[in-house]
Write a protein that holds these residues in place. Structure first.
Motif, PDB file in Angstrom:
ATOM      1  N   GLU A 168      86.782  16.702 -34.052  1.00 32.49           N
ATOM      2  CA  GLU A 168      86.622  15.468 -34.873  1.00 32.49           C
ATOM      3  C   GLU A 168      85.550  15.641 -35.751  1.00 32.49           C
ATOM      4  O   GLU A 168      84.567  16.457 -35.042  1.00 32.49           O
ATOM      5  CB  GLU A 168      86.778  14.186 -34.132  1.00 32.49           C
ATOM      6  CG  GLU A 168      87.800  14.012 -33.232  1.00 32.49           C
ATOM      7  CD  GLU A 168      89.032  13.551 -34.058  1.00 32.49           C
ATOM      8  OE1 GLU A 168      88.753  12.953 -35.087  1.00 32.49           O
ATOM      9  OE2 GLU A 168      90.219  13.951 -33.736  1.00 32.49           O
ATOM     10  N   GLU A 178      92.326  16.014 -45.530  1.00 34.46           N
ATOM     11  CA  GLU A 178      92.129  14.750 -45.328  1.00 34.46           C
ATOM     12  C   GLU A 178      91.419  14.533 -43.877  1.00 34.46           C
ATOM     13  O   GLU A 178      91.595  14.971 -42.833  1.00 34.46           O
ATOM     14  CB  GLU A 178      93.383  14.012 -45.276  1.00 34.46           C
ATOM     15  CG  GLU A 178      94.259  13.573 -46.641  1.00 34.46           C
ATOM     16  CD  GLU A 178      95.284  13.070 -46.545  1.00 34.46           C
ATOM     17  OE1 GLU A 178      96.073  12.792 -45.331  1.00 34.46           O
ATOM     18  OE2 GLU A 178      95.840  12.219 -47.522  1.00 34.46           O
ATOM     19  N   ASP A 179      90.292  13.746 -44.037  1.00 41.95           N
ATOM     20  CA  ASP A 179      89.252  13.597 -42.832  1.00 41.95           C
ATOM     21  C   ASP A 179      90.000  12.863 -41.697  1.00 41.95           C
ATOM     22  O   ASP A 179      89.429  12.921 -40.780  1.00 41.95           O
ATOM     23  CB  ASP A 179      88.157  12.890 -43.393  1.00 41.95           C
ATOM     24  CG  ASP A 179      88.087  11.614 -43.970  1.00 41.95           C
ATOM     25  OD1 ASP A 179      89.285  11.110 -44.244  1.00 41.95           O
ATOM     26  OD2 ASP A 179      87.147  10.867 -44.140  1.00 41.95           O
ATOM     27  N   LYS A 180      90.900  11.811 -41.841  1.00 45.35           N
ATOM     28  CA  LYS A 180      91.330  11.084 -40.763  1.00 45.35           C
ATOM     29  C   LYS A 180      92.516  11.794 -40.182  1.00 45.35           C
ATOM     30  O   LYS A 180      92.875  11.922 -38.980  1.00 45.35           O
ATOM     31  CB  LYS A 180      91.853   9.630 -41.625  1.00 45.35           C
ATOM     32  CG  LYS A 180      90.828   8.854 -42.240  1.00 45.35           C
ATOM     33  CD  LYS A 180      89.480   8.368 -41.028  1.00 45.35           C
ATOM     34  CE  LYS A 180      88.664   7.756 -41.561  1.00 45.35           C
ATOM     35  NZ  LYS A 180      87.412   7.445 -40.648  1.00 45.35           N
ATOM     36  N   THR A 181      93.667  12.271 -41.109  1.00 44.47           N
ATOM     37  CA  THR A 181      94.763  12.835 -40.547  1.00 44.47           C
ATOM     38  C   THR A 181      94.697  14.303 -40.245  1.00 44.47           C
ATOM     39  O   THR A 181      95.558  14.921 -39.565  1.00 44.47           O
ATOM     40  CB  THR A 181      95.808  12.498 -41.614  1.00 44.47           C
ATOM     41  OG1 THR A 181      95.659  13.344 -42.717  1.00 44.47           O
ATOM     42  CG2 THR A 181      95.870  11.073 -41.806  1.00 44.47           C
ATOM     43  N   LYS A 182      93.628  14.808 -40.894  1.00 41.03           N
ATOM     44  CA  LYS A 182      93.595  16.593 -40.925  1.00 41.03           C
ATOM     45  C   LYS A 182      94.650  17.225 -41.509  1.00 41.03           C
ATOM     46  O   LYS A 182      94.792  18.621 -41.232  1.00 41.03           O
ATOM     47  CB  LYS A 182      93.532  16.878 -39.371  1.00 41.03           C
ATOM     48  CG  LYS A 182      92.470  16.339 -38.623  1.00 41.03           C
ATOM     49  CD  LYS A 182      91.031  16.935 -38.898  1.00 41.03           C
ATOM     50  CE  LYS A 182      90.378  16.218 -37.809  1.00 41.03           C
ATOM     51  NZ  LYS A 182      90.205  16.675 -36.602  1.00 41.03           N
TER      52      LYS A 182
END
Length: 373
Positions: free
Chosen positions: A13, A57-61
């Motif tokens: 994360e 994408e930082d949230k979904t990777k």
């Protein structure tokens, strides 16, 4: 960087040393500013190398990938950082093909020139969890002290006078220096206990001098307070460092079971007082005593090395002077936090935790109901 390392980063994360960006935009001035701000923040945050991964994408990777990456992109990045960061942050940039997409990885190396500053606005940045923020006054002081540029102990306390020092305590602590008179001001200045005022005609104690020999340092350094919470009952311990450690023993030891290894708790508390972050004026050193645990919570400082010895490189001037002062009948400190665990035997519950986001260092020991044999 290789694909295995990149794959491992993608499983993590976002944190102090890891950030994910969808795009690498360096065309307009505002994009360059945000880019360098993130780089400076990661370099100024303690720890090892940092990474910013672009095309993710930082949230979904989810891997989106980069397109049209210039051949000279690393050179351009170096130029942008050099122009905007003082001193320049050491970095490298590379592009890897991952799952048939191009992913950019910026490596921010551990810097020996912290703190780094944004040239255009003069700000210092660091990471708070996964976000970038402006460093506070005491966080900046931490960084300067970590580099040996500034030391809290040697800062003159202009509001204090020689009357605020306990010269009987000084004479007792320094009795091994029989060849020198305590009236010789140059000796106290050489030891860092006194400092010249601007006109060099008057003297004042240093903050370290007050912490060691002050009659009541908390008048000038209010954060130098020990707060004890014993089952909801609040006790506040004041005085210079030696007095605080002794007073803590006098007040707290009778409250604990006779078989409790008080030497271990005393060592943790002594380390907390000596090695706390005195630049942080908002927090006290706190001891929470409960049946299930005793927790020592401290405004943390830089460079805690987590290993069997738990070396703490903070306020070395204070620590060295206390070692120098120790007499046979005086308080001895320094058994080492590594030995604290051994005092609790096989069922030791000792636990060391660092909360970088809140600026705290915590040591947890067994509580008053611990089943001793």
């Amino acid at each position: 960087m290789n694909k295995t390392k990149l794959s491992n980063l993608l499983k993590e994360e976002e944190s102090f040393k890891l950030d994910f960006k969808l795009k690498l935009s360096l065309e307009v001035d505002s994009d360059k500013k945000e880019f360098v701000k993130d780089v400076i923040a990661m370099a100024n945050t303690e720890g090892g190398r940092g990474y910013i991964v672009f095309g993710v994408e930082d949230k979904t990777k989810r891997i989106i990938g980069l397109t049209d990456v210039p051949v000279d992109i690393e050179e351009r990045i170096q130029q942008i950082i050099t122009y905007r960061s003082v001193p320049p942050v050491p970095v490298s940039f590379e592009v890897l093909e991952y799952k048939q997409k191009q992913v950019g990885i910026l490596t921010i190396y551990k810097s020996r020139q912290v703190p780094h500053q944004m040239r255009q606005n003069g700000a210092f940045y660091l990471r708070r969890g996964s976000t970038t923020d402006v460093a506070t006054r005491h966080e900046l002081a931490q960084m300067l002290q970590a580099q040996g540029i500034l030391s809290f102990e040697q800062v003159p306390c202009y509001a204090a006078t020689l009357e605020d020092l306990d010269f009987n305590h000084i004479g007792y602590a320094l009795k091994n220096f029989e060849a020198r008179s305590l009236q010789q001001v140059h000796m106290l200045k050489a030891l860092g206990i006194l400092s010249d005022l601007d006109d060099e005609k008057k003297l004042c104690p240093t903050c370290g001098g007050l912490l060691l020999f002050g009659k009541l340092p908390q008048i000038f350094i209010p954060q130098a307070l020990l707060q004890v919470d014993y089952l909801g009952r609040i006790m506040r311990v004041t005085g210079n460092i030696s007095e605080m450690i002794k007073s803590f023993e006098e007040q707290v030891k009778p409250l604990l079971p006779p078989q409790y290894p008080f030497e271990a708790l005393q060592e943790v508390v002594a380390n907390a007082i000596i090695h706390r972050d005195y630049w942080n004026t908002c927090l006290y050193t706190r001891i929470e005593i409960k049946p299930e645990s005793i927790i020592v919570i401290n405004p943390r400082q830089y460079q805690y090395a987590f290993n069997e010895n738990l070396r703490v490189h903070t306020n070395p001037w204070l620590y060295s002077r206390l070692l120098l002062m120790q007499q046979e009948e005086a308080l001895h400190v320094g058994i080492g936090l590594g030995k604290v665990e051994a005092l609790f035997g096989e069922n030791n519950q000792n636990n060391f935790k660092m909360n970088l986001e809140k600026g705290l260092f915590q040591v947890q020991l067994p509580g008053t109901s611990y089943p001793y044999q």
